[in-house]
Design an enzyme around this catalytic site. Structure first.
Site, mmCIF file in Angstrom:
data_model
loop_
_atom_site.group_PDB
_atom_site.id
_atom_site.type_symbol
_atom_site.label_atom_id
_atom_site.label_comp_id
_atom_site.label_asym_id
_atom_site.label_seq_id
_atom_site.Cartn_x
_atom_site.Cartn_y
_atom_site.Cartn_z
ATOM 1 C CB SER A 115 10.029 5.679 12.413
ATOM 2 O OG SER A 115 10.754 5.935 11.291
ATOM 3 C CB THR B 152 4.041 4.692 6.664
ATOM 4 O OG1 THR B 152 3.629 3.592 7.306
ATOM 5 C CG2 THR B 152 4.201 5.865 7.916
ATOM 6 C CE LYS C 71 2.471 2.749 2.865
ATOM 7 N NZ LYS C 71 2.925 1.386 2.589
ATOM 8 C CG ASN D 112 6.344 3.098 -0.683
ATOM 9 O OD1 ASN D 112 6.125 2.788 -2.109
ATOM 10 N ND2 ASN D 112 7.267 2.505 -0.130
ATOM 11 N N GLY E 186 -7.419 -6.739 4.488
ATOM 12 C CA GLY E 186 -7.218 -5.143 4.590
ATOM 13 C C GLY E 186 -7.338 -4.525 3.036
ATOM 14 N N GLY F 91 -6.307 -1.223 2.678
ATOM 15 C CA GLY F 91 -5.666 0.255 2.627
ATOM 16 C C GLY F 91 -4.697 0.237 1.683
ATOM 17 N N GLY G 155 6.960 -8.596 7.904
ATOM 18 C CA GLY G 155 7.302 -7.711 6.927
ATOM 19 C C GLY G 155 8.721 -6.872 6.828
#
Length: 242
Positions: free
Chosen positions: A14, A59, A63, A84, A123, A125, A225
């Site tokens: 986290s 997360t 989401k 989010n 991806g 997602g 990120g």
């Protein structure tokens, strides 16, 4: 004491908890941030009945799954199809927002160059949906790359020299390379990368992934990120307090 938290699964790492705990301490705010680590989304029913919870970040993998539990969606979150940020309204209603697209957009802008017209999104997602929305707003064409592609997507086997040279921005939205499995990386033909490429990895732990290292070796610009996370976290705080 107002409670805020992160909704996810297996989220001991986290970023959000560390970030907001430090923020609350530094700014002497009477708030607490905790992880809501749920094995199934159904467990959320117990948390949303609490009166001390004022907001949540969301997360992987919730989401999209969280949307049926919300009363309303902000128009941007509705268009993206992923949430989010959840705001617990004073009337007991839950509103879903998306701040991922904002964090990504603002962190990407300094990296762009005039040759970047097209992007590959690795991806499919919940995070990738916010990335696609941001690229639309930046007028950058994109194609999703998936291990199980549909007719609108590419498979990793489709990626050849022509595609890599045409798509100068490559964004990793998969968890490949995340600590502790840091040796993993998306299976793309890195040998065709060049100095005009930008490789953006949504992962922030480790600070530099194999995906980024392989791009850097070919002269590409790279980013993790972390800046996106900081920007989306501050946007979350703004949403909870508006």
């Amino acid at each position: 004491m107002n409670i805020y938290g992160l909704l996810g699964r297996d989220i001991g790492y986290s970023f959000s908890r560390n970030y907001f705990s430090n923020k609350f301490n530094t700014e002497s705010l009477k708030c607490q941030y905790q992880n809501f680590d749920l094995q199934t989304i159904e467990e959320l029913k117990n948390i949303i009945q609490r009166t001390d919870v004022k907001g949540m970040n969301v997360t992987i993998p919730y989401k999209e799954e969280v949307i049926p539990y919300l009363d309303t969606l902000d128009p941007i979150a509705k268009e993206i199809g992923a949430v989010n940020v959840i705001k617990f309204e004073s009337n007991g209603k839950l509103t879903g927002y998306n701040s991922d697209y904002y964090g990504f957009t603002e962190s990407l802008k300094p990296l762009l160059n005039t040759t970047i017209k097209k992007a590959l999104i690795l991806g499919t997602g919940g995070a990738s949906k916010a990335i696609a929305y941001a690229l639309d707003k930046l007028n950058i064409e994109y194609i999703f790359v998936s291990r199980n592609p549909d007719f609108r997507e590419l498979s990793y086997n489709d990626l050849d020299e022509d595609i890599i040279k045409d798509f100068k921005l490559i964004i990793n939205c998969t968890p490949l390379g995340t600590h502790p499995n840091t040796e993993n990386h998306p299976d793309i033909p890195y040998e065709y990368l060049g100095k005009n490429h930008v490789l953006y990895d949504l992962i922030y732990n480790p600070e530099e992934t194999i995906f980024m290292q392989k791009g850097k070796q070919k002269g590409a610009k790279t980013s993790n990120g972390l800046n996106m996370l900081i920007l989306q976290a501050e946007k979350s705080w703004e949403i909870w307090n508006q």
